[in-house]
Write an enzyme that holds these catalytic residues in place. Structure first.
Site, mmCIF file in Angstrom:
data_model
loop_
_atom_site.group_PDB
_atom_site.id
_atom_site.type_symbol
_atom_site.label_atom_id
_atom_site.label_comp_id
_atom_site.label_asym_id
_atom_site.label_seq_id
_atom_site.Cartn_x
_atom_site.Cartn_y
_atom_site.Cartn_z
ATOM 1 N N HIS A 63 0.834 -1.220 0.000
ATOM 2 C CA HIS A 63 0.000 0.000 0.000
ATOM 3 C C HIS A 63 0.859 1.256 0.000
ATOM 4 O O HIS A 63 1.886 1.325 0.670
ATOM 5 C CB HIS A 63 -0.997 0.000 1.156
ATOM 6 C CG HIS A 63 -0.406 -0.001 2.533
ATOM 7 N ND1 HIS A 63 -0.255 1.148 3.264
ATOM 8 C CD2 HIS A 63 0.037 -1.002 3.337
ATOM 9 C CE1 HIS A 63 0.250 0.851 4.460
ATOM 10 N NE2 HIS A 63 0.450 -0.447 4.525
ATOM 11 N N ASP A 114 -0.613 4.244 0.619
ATOM 12 C CA ASP A 114 -1.199 5.246 1.517
ATOM 13 C C ASP A 114 -0.518 5.153 2.873
ATOM 14 O O ASP A 114 0.088 4.144 3.214
ATOM 15 C CB ASP A 114 -2.716 5.061 1.670
ATOM 16 C CG ASP A 114 -3.102 3.748 2.358
ATOM 17 O OD1 ASP A 114 -2.461 2.708 2.070
ATOM 18 O OD2 ASP A 114 -4.032 3.745 3.186
ATOM 19 N N ASP A 139 6.080 1.785 6.673
ATOM 20 C CA ASP A 139 4.697 1.331 6.510
ATOM 21 C C ASP A 139 3.968 2.230 5.517
ATOM 22 O O ASP A 139 3.372 3.199 5.907
ATOM 23 C CB ASP A 139 4.019 1.347 7.880
ATOM 24 C CG ASP A 139 2.597 0.807 7.856
ATOM 25 O OD1 ASP A 139 2.216 0.207 6.848
ATOM 26 O OD2 ASP A 139 1.879 1.008 8.862
ATOM 27 N N GLU A 189 -5.204 0.898 2.403
ATOM 28 C CA GLU A 189 -4.985 -0.148 3.417
ATOM 29 C C GLU A 189 -5.223 0.387 4.818
ATOM 30 O O GLU A 189 -5.814 -0.267 5.659
ATOM 31 C CB GLU A 189 -3.562 -0.713 3.308
ATOM 32 C CG GLU A 189 -3.368 -2.043 4.051
ATOM 33 C CD GLU A 189 -3.019 -1.901 5.508
ATOM 34 O OE1 GLU A 189 -3.099 -2.900 6.239
ATOM 35 O OE2 GLU A 189 -2.663 -0.786 5.964
ATOM 36 N N GLU A 190 -4.759 1.613 5.044
ATOM 37 C CA GLU A 190 -4.859 2.167 6.399
ATOM 38 C C GLU A 190 -6.295 2.556 6.762
ATOM 39 O O GLU A 190 -6.561 2.925 7.903
ATOM 40 C CB GLU A 190 -3.934 3.389 6.545
ATOM 41 C CG GLU A 190 -2.454 3.093 6.306
ATOM 42 C CD GLU A 190 -1.800 2.235 7.387
ATOM 43 O OE1 GLU A 190 -2.495 1.770 8.302
ATOM 44 O OE2 GLU A 190 -0.572 2.024 7.290
ATOM 45 N N ASP A 210 4.989 -5.843 4.311
ATOM 46 C CA ASP A 210 4.280 -4.814 5.077
ATOM 47 C C ASP A 210 4.288 -5.180 6.560
ATOM 48 O O ASP A 210 3.394 -4.814 7.312
ATOM 49 C CB ASP A 210 2.840 -4.672 4.544
ATOM 50 C CG ASP A 210 2.116 -3.472 5.133
ATOM 51 O OD1 ASP A 210 2.789 -2.538 5.589
ATOM 52 O OD2 ASP A 210 0.874 -3.486 5.138
ATOM 53 N N HIS A 256 -24.105 23.037 34.186
ATOM 54 C CA HIS A 256 -23.241 23.488 35.276
ATOM 55 C C HIS A 256 -23.083 22.314 36.233
ATOM 56 O O HIS A 256 -24.071 21.733 36.697
ATOM 57 C CB HIS A 256 -23.897 24.689 35.974
ATOM 58 C CG HIS A 256 -22.991 25.339 36.973
ATOM 59 N ND1 HIS A 256 -22.621 24.741 38.148
ATOM 60 C CD2 HIS A 256 -22.353 26.547 36.937
ATOM 61 C CE1 HIS A 256 -21.811 25.542 38.828
ATOM 62 N NE2 HIS A 256 -21.630 26.658 38.093
ATOM 63 N N ARG A 262 -8.230 -6.865 18.535
ATOM 64 C CA ARG A 262 -7.414 -7.686 17.640
ATOM 65 C C ARG A 262 -7.862 -9.125 17.804
ATOM 66 O O ARG A 262 -8.035 -9.600 18.938
ATOM 67 C CB ARG A 262 -5.938 -7.555 17.995
ATOM 68 C CG ARG A 262 -5.393 -6.152 17.840
ATOM 69 C CD ARG A 262 -5.186 -5.777 16.388
ATOM 70 N NE ARG A 262 -4.925 -4.347 16.251
ATOM 71 C CZ ARG A 262 -4.566 -3.770 15.113
ATOM 72 N NH1 ARG A 262 -4.455 -4.473 13.998
ATOM 73 N NH2 ARG A 262 -4.348 -2.472 15.062
ATOM 74 N N SER A 320 -2.549 -6.126 11.665
ATOM 75 C CA SER A 320 -3.511 -6.726 10.731
ATOM 76 C C SER A 320 -3.285 -6.246 9.300
ATOM 77 O O SER A 320 -2.966 -5.081 9.076
ATOM 78 C CB SER A 320 -4.934 -6.337 11.134
ATOM 79 O OG SER A 320 -5.121 -6.520 12.518
HETATM 80 N N1 BES Z 1 1.690 -2.532 8.139
HETATM 81 C C1 BES Z 1 0.585 -2.589 9.023
HETATM 82 C C2 BES Z 1 0.334 -3.970 9.584
HETATM 83 C C3 BES Z 1 1.331 -4.318 10.638
HETATM 84 C C4 BES Z 1 1.258 -3.697 11.866
HETATM 85 C C5 BES Z 1 2.282 -5.232 10.412
HETATM 86 C C6 BES Z 1 2.166 -3.999 12.846
HETATM 87 C C7 BES Z 1 3.208 -5.518 11.378
HETATM 88 C C8 BES Z 1 3.149 -4.904 12.595
HETATM 89 C C9 BES Z 1 -0.660 -2.130 8.287
HETATM 90 O O1 BES Z 1 -0.428 -1.073 7.422
HETATM 91 C C10 BES Z 1 -1.652 -1.643 9.320
HETATM 92 O O2 BES Z 1 -1.355 -0.782 10.090
HETATM 93 N N2 BES Z 1 -2.819 -2.221 9.321
HETATM 94 C C11 BES Z 1 -3.894 -1.788 10.139
HETATM 95 C C12 BES Z 1 -5.117 -2.456 9.583
HETATM 96 C C13 BES Z 1 -6.392 -1.696 9.756
HETATM 97 C C14 BES Z 1 -6.338 -0.252 9.419
HETATM 98 C C15 BES Z 1 -7.505 -2.387 9.028
HETATM 99 C C16 BES Z 1 -3.679 -2.184 11.578
HETATM 100 O O3 BES Z 1 -3.108 -3.253 11.881
HETATM 101 O O4 BES Z 1 -4.065 -1.412 12.445
HETATM 102 ZN ZN ZN Z 2 1.140 -1.133 6.367
#
Ligand code: BES
Ligand code: ZN
Length: 455
Positions: free
Chosen positions: A86, A88, A119, A153-154, A180, A213, A328, A399
């Site tokens: 990604h 973005d 990232d 993606e973000e 990523d 108040h 998560r 994720s």
């Molecule tokens: N690159 C990250 C995923 C990641 C996070 C990999 C930590 C390894 C360690 C990805 O860009 C990301 O931040 N994903 C989001 C997903 C969400 C916005 C659906 C996340 O994990 O918060």
């Molecule tokens: Zn990422």
């Protein structure tokens, strides 16, 4: 030295200059004001892909930010890999905590500092440079390659999900290759074989029809901030266990073997605490930190608001409050089911004295990649060759929901070859990417295409 490495070596400075150009584009996907910059990043990538000799380069429009596609399909019966990443990035706030402006990349101590450096712009750029290295050195690629870079993606990859569903033939591949994620530790090349899923919720609590108040009404009318705080504290018990009814029903328990493997990974608790400057750790009782952050579910309040936040004191009983909460998830939890259980639980515990609204913002399924496969073994070889050490296997707590979509829609497994580091400050001020990893990553990926051509 391999021909491929000679090319990388003699183009180091140019690669870095181009990376800086790419990182200078503020492609923040959740910011309406950055919309044209997100597109500029897509255009920059597609121009670069054309320049290095990729074919069928195209910017596909979606209902949101565009998708960049390219391919090079001249390896006959050799496998086809789909490279995903990604372009973005996350917002930059709080911007005052950055040591240098987030979109003016600077190199310090062998690291490049900028939003998106790790990232994921820096990591997708490694793929572009690996492709260039092969194309300029050998005039072709050892396998068939398709590339897809998205700009959402973000913010949950909602439009990419539709795009994949509508373009199965275009994207058909034997493997998906993604950079990523992070390595487990510096100088420790790693294969990530699992990602957590996500359910992201918002709670809005409304009390009286206007701010009151706090002397006149305090004690007689429920306060939405107090009520919300009360709700949030009931989501976990003192042992760090999530209390939502049914939350753990589908959780796949860790196997003895997996726990043994996690225990073998190097982990220095003191160093971990010192790095974060915390006095202690907190998590689910009965599990180690590694297990808690990768193979067990978690729940966190990401933001909370309501009432007076300005300087000094203002006596007020606020009329509303809100919070953003993420969970998560691990196999075999389902994000929609968890969203429903969450809502049901909040409705059950919410006091009758306030109105509570629960909204699901987005989510994604967890994913696991089988590790005893030819494609993973090929990755092990490539990593060993570039880093000179045997890689470790681990699971990330973060994720990438689209990984699961690739599996469901295309039947392709994802190979997660990440070159970030745990302290890269992704989603945080002073994000950085280690340039040693950047160059080794380019080599690893270039070797990986060669290894995949042998299976
Ligand atoms: N690159 C990250 C995923 C990641 C996070 C990999 C930590 C390894 C360690 C990805 O860009 C990301 O931040 N994903 C989001 C997903 C969400 C916005 C659906 C996340 O994990 O918060
Ligand atoms: Zn990422």
């Amino acid at each position: 030295m391999k021909e491929l490495d000679k090319y990388i070596e003699s183009n180091r400075d140019r690669f870095l200059g181009e990376l800086k150009d790419f990182l200078s584009i503020p492609s923040i996907s959740n910011d309406e004001a950055s919309k044209s910059d997100v597109r500029r990043a897509a255009e920059w990538l597609s121009a670069e892909m054309n320049r290095i000799g990729m074919e069928n380069v195209k910017i596909y429009e979606t209902e949101g930010h565009p998708v960049v596609y390219a391919d090079y399909l001249h390896a006959g019966k050799k496998p086809t890999a789909l490279i995903y990443g990604h372009y973005d990035v996350q917002p930059v706030d709080p911007v005052e905590l950055w040591d240098s402006p987030p979109f003016e990349p600077v190199v310090k101590d062998g690291k490049i500092y900028a939003r998106g450096s790790a990232d994921d712009k820096g990591q997708i750029f490694m793929h572009v440079k690996s492709l260039e290295t092969h194309l300029k050195t050998n005039n072709t690629l050892p396998i068939n390659i398709k590339v897809i870079f998205e700009g959402e993606e973000e913010i949950g990859s909602v439009n990419l999900e539709k795009f994949i569903g509508n373009n199965k033939k275009l994207l058909k591949a034997d493997y998906v290759v993604i950079s990523d994620t992070s390595m487990y530790d510096k100088d420790l090349p790693s294969i990530c074989y699992g990602l957590r899923g996500l359910t992201y919720m918002q709670i809005d609590v409304t009390g009286p029809n206007r701010d009151l108040h706090s002397g006149t009404y305090g004690g007689g009318v429920d306060n939405p901030v107090n009520a919300l705080a009360n709700i949030i504290t009931q989501l976990k018990d003192k042992d760090g266990r999530i209390t939502i009814d049914g939350f753990y029903d589908d959780v796949a328990e860790l196997t003895k073997k997996e726990r043994e493997e996690f225990a073998r990974l190097p982990f220095d608790e003191k160093k971990y605490m010192d790095d974060l400057d915390v006095n202690g750790l907190f998590g689910e009782k009965g599990y180690t930190t590694i297990e808690r952050v990768s193979a067990r579910p978690s729940l966190d309040c990401n933001g909370i608001w309501g009432g007076y936040q300005g300087q000094g004191a203002k006596t007020v009983l606020p009329s509303s409050a809100g919070a953003k909460i993420s969970m998560r998830l691990v196999p075999n939890q389902n994000p929609e089911k968890i969203a429903q259980l969450f809502e049901k639980f909040i409705v059950k515990i919410a006091p009758a004295s306030v109105k509570v609204k629960v909204t699901s913002l987005h989510g994604g399924k967890p994913s696991v990649t089988a590790i005893d496969t030819p494609a993973i073994n090929a990755a092990v070889k490539a990593l060993k060759e570039a880093f000179g050490v045997e890689p470790v296997y681990f699971k990330e707590g973060g994720s990438i929901p689209i990984v699961n979509t690739f599996k469901e829609e295309l039947g392709a497994d994802a190979i997660l070859l990440g070159f970030g580091l745990p302290d890269d400050n992704i989603h945080s001020p002073n994000e950085k990417f280690d340039l040693g990893n950047f160059y080794k990553g380019i080599s690893t990926i270039a070797y990986y295409y060669e290894e995949l051509s042998k299976i």
